[in-house]
Motif scaffolding. Structure first.
Motif, PDB file in Angstrom:
ATOM      1  N   CYS A   1      33.382  46.718  31.975  1.00 23.11           N
ATOM      2  CA  CYS A   1      34.819  46.788  31.350  1.00 23.11           C
ATOM      3  C   CYS A   1      35.794  46.557  32.480  1.00 23.11           C
ATOM      4  CB  CYS A   1      34.924  47.941  30.657  1.00 23.11           C
ATOM      5  SG  CYS A   1      34.013  48.019  29.249  1.00 23.11           S
ATOM      6  N   SER A   2      35.458  46.835  33.820  1.00 25.33           N
ATOM      7  CA  SER A   2      36.543  46.941  34.783  1.00 25.33           C
ATOM      8  C   SER A   2      37.348  45.777  34.574  1.00 25.33           C
ATOM      9  CB  SER A   2      35.591  46.933  36.026  1.00 25.33           C
ATOM     10  OG  SER A   2      36.615  46.641  37.218  1.00 25.33           O
ATOM     11  N   ALA A   3      38.820  45.853  34.482  1.00 24.35           N
ATOM     12  CA  ALA A   3      39.569  44.777  34.508  1.00 24.35           C
ATOM     13  C   ALA A   3      40.009  44.330  35.835  1.00 24.35           C
ATOM     14  CB  ALA A   3      40.851  45.263  33.744  1.00 24.35           C
ATOM     15  N   GLU A   4      40.197  45.464  36.915  1.00 25.07           N
ATOM     16  CA  GLU A   4      40.515  45.101  38.246  1.00 25.07           C
ATOM     17  C   GLU A   4      39.405  44.546  39.008  1.00 25.07           C
ATOM     18  OE1 GLU A   4      44.197  47.733  39.987  1.00 25.07           O
ATOM     19  OE2 GLU A   4      42.328  48.564  39.481  1.00 25.07           O
ATOM     20  N   PRO A   5      39.603  43.719  39.700  1.00 26.41           N
ATOM     21  CA  PRO A   5      38.464  43.356  40.995  1.00 26.41           C
ATOM     22  C   PRO A   5      38.341  44.482  42.023  1.00 26.41           C
ATOM     23  CG  PRO A   5      40.183  41.918  41.209  1.00 26.41           C
ATOM     24  CD  PRO A   5      40.760  42.562  39.844  1.00 26.41           C
ATOM     25  N   GLU A   6      37.144  44.535  42.706  1.00 31.72           N
ATOM     26  CA  GLU A   6      37.244  45.442  43.706  1.00 31.72           C
ATOM     27  C   GLU A   6      38.204  45.146  44.638  1.00 31.72           C
ATOM     28  OE1 GLU A   6      32.857  44.370  43.681  1.00 31.72           O
ATOM     29  OE2 GLU A   6      32.523  46.489  44.005  1.00 31.72           O
ATOM     30  N   VAL A   7      38.294  43.756  44.828  1.00 29.10           N
ATOM     31  CA  VAL A   7      39.176  43.352  45.819  1.00 29.10           C
ATOM     32  C   VAL A   7      40.049  42.378  45.370  1.00 29.10           C
ATOM     33  CG1 VAL A   7      39.643  42.204  48.267  1.00 29.10           C
ATOM     34  CG2 VAL A   7      37.573  43.503  47.887  1.00 29.10           C
ATOM     35  N   ALA A   8      41.487  42.697  45.379  1.00 29.91           N
ATOM     36  CA  ALA A   8      42.298  41.502  44.950  1.00 29.91           C
ATOM     37  C   ALA A   8      42.950  40.606  46.170  1.00 29.91           C
ATOM     38  CB  ALA A   8      43.440  42.056  43.972  1.00 29.91           C
ATOM     39  N   ALA A   9      43.057  39.249  45.791  1.00 27.60           N
ATOM     40  CA  ALA A   9      43.476  38.243  46.732  1.00 27.60           C
ATOM     41  C   ALA A   9      44.710  37.861  46.219  1.00 27.60           C
ATOM     42  CB  ALA A   9      42.637  37.285  47.040  1.00 27.60           C
ATOM     43  N   THR A  10      46.175  38.057  46.978  1.00 21.04           N
ATOM     44  CA  THR A  10      47.305  37.663  46.485  1.00 21.04           C
ATOM     45  C   THR A  10      47.893  36.827  47.591  1.00 21.04           C
ATOM     46  OG1 THR A  10      48.188  39.796  46.878  1.00 21.04           O
ATOM     47  CG2 THR A  10      47.794  39.467  44.794  1.00 21.04           C
ATOM     48  N   ASP A  11      48.813  35.846  47.326  1.00 20.56           N
ATOM     49  CA  ASP A  11      49.650  35.193  48.006  1.00 20.56           C
ATOM     50  C   ASP A  11      48.865  34.436  49.110  1.00 20.56           C
ATOM     51  OD1 ASP A  11      51.711  35.820  46.477  1.00 20.56           O
ATOM     52  OD2 ASP A  11      52.100  37.720  47.721  1.00 20.56           O
TER      53      ASP A  11
ATOM     54  N   THR B   1      43.747  43.330  48.594  1.00 17.42           N
ATOM     55  CA  THR B   1      43.943  44.842  48.432  1.00 17.42           C
ATOM     56  C   THR B   1      42.499  45.364  47.823  1.00 17.42           C
ATOM     57  OG1 THR B   1      46.222  44.318  47.662  1.00 17.42           O
ATOM     58  CG2 THR B   1      45.097  46.165  46.668  1.00 17.42           C
ATOM     59  N   ASN B   2      42.171  46.523  48.256  1.00 18.63           N
ATOM     60  CA  ASN B   2      41.051  47.307  47.910  1.00 18.63           C
ATOM     61  C   ASN B   2      41.299  48.296  46.786  1.00 18.63           C
ATOM     62  OD1 ASN B   2      39.026  48.982  47.708  1.00 18.63           O
ATOM     63  ND2 ASN B   2      38.851  49.343  49.944  1.00 18.63           N
ATOM     64  N   ASN B   3      40.898  47.709  45.715  1.00 12.98           N
ATOM     65  CA  ASN B   3      41.182  48.480  44.322  1.00 12.98           C
ATOM     66  C   ASN B   3      40.140  49.996  44.297  1.00 12.98           C
ATOM     67  OD1 ASN B   3      43.498  46.978  43.668  1.00 12.98           O
ATOM     68  ND2 ASN B   3      41.916  45.633  42.836  1.00 12.98           N
TER      69      ASN B   3
ATOM     70  N   ALA C   1      31.484  45.354  48.644  1.00 12.26           N
ATOM     71  CA  ALA C   1      32.319  44.836  47.282  1.00 12.26           C
ATOM     72  C   ALA C   1      31.665  43.637  47.092  1.00 12.26           C
ATOM     73  CB  ALA C   1      33.690  44.548  47.520  1.00 12.26           C
ATOM     74  N   ALA C   2      31.704  42.896  45.816  1.00 15.54           N
ATOM     75  CA  ALA C   2      31.090  41.444  45.486  1.00 15.54           C
ATOM     76  C   ALA C   2      31.821  40.471  46.123  1.00 15.54           C
ATOM     77  CB  ALA C   2      30.929  41.476  44.195  1.00 15.54           C
ATOM     78  N   ASP C   3      31.219  39.336  46.318  1.00 19.96           N
ATOM     79  CA  ASP C   3      32.003  38.124  47.051  1.00 19.96           C
ATOM     80  C   ASP C   3      33.148  38.046  46.225  1.00 19.96           C
ATOM     81  OD1 ASP C   3      30.118  38.024  48.938  1.00 19.96           O
ATOM     82  OD2 ASP C   3      29.286  36.053  48.429  1.00 19.96           O
ATOM     83  N   LEU C   4      34.193  37.271  46.448  1.00 18.72           N
ATOM     84  CA  LEU C   4      35.320  37.006  45.907  1.00 18.72           C
ATOM     85  C   LEU C   4      35.638  35.588  45.842  1.00 18.72           C
ATOM     86  CD1 LEU C   4      37.840  37.991  44.184  1.00 18.72           C
ATOM     87  CD2 LEU C   4      39.004  38.406  46.219  1.00 18.72           C
TER      88      LEU C   4
END
Ligand SMILES: [Cu+2]
Length: 160
Positions: free
Chosen positions: A17-27, A49-51, A131-134
């Motif tokens: 159910c996790s909506a947020e990825p473990e690591v978010a990549a932005t910009d 970003t490490n969530n 964390a899983a690959d992104l």
């Protein structure tokens, strides 16, 4: 035994159910060149970003755009700022963000398989410990000042 089963089920539900990825990549963006880059190198920049509540380490990546991908830092070597691979990877502290930027840490792409001109898009899979690959698609190439530091390869040193 029963407690254990319930715990496993709860973890599976949370992960699903996790909506947020473990690591978010932005910009994210990649540096382009006006001249030929095929066979050469460039770098990917942006924010990771490490969530999670535990440290995650960026260990490298994969992309069809390059033969070799390394996590680089800037370091003072023999009185000159040069870039080199970060031994052991780049830590993203729990709940925090790191910046990949020209003149600083970056994901180095080497042995580029094709030219990378402004507007071109590439896909990059970031690899982590913890964390899983992104996979990030649509990373756009754009020109930038900086990021042209000399590459300091420890392997080359050993050959000399
Ligand atoms: Cu580099």
């Amino acid at each position: 035994m029963r407690k254990f089963s319930i715990l496993v089920a709860a973890v599976l539900v949370l992960a699903g159910c996790s909506a947020e990825p473990e690591v978010a990549a932005t910009d994210l963006w990649v540096k382009s060149s006006e001249s030929s880059l095929a066979g050469g190198m460039t770098a990917v920049y942006g924010t990771l970003t490490n969530n999670t509540s535990a440290d995650i380490v960026l260990t490298g990546g994969k992309t069809d755009a390059a033969g070799v991908t390394e996590v680089h830092e800037m370091a003072m070597i023999n009185g000159q700022m040069k870039m080199q691979e970060i031994d052991g990877g780049l830590t993203i502290p729990a709940g925090q963000s790191i910046e990949l930027e020209p003149g600083g840490n970056h994901l180095m792409l080497m042995q580029l398989t094709a030219d990378l001109l402004a507007g071109d898009e590439i896909s990059v899979t970031f690899s982590f410990t913890g964390a899983a690959d992104l996979l990030v698609d649509g990373i756009v190439a754009k020109p930038a000042e900086g990021g042209d530091e000399e590459y300091h390869s420890t392997e080359m040193d050993m050959d000399n």
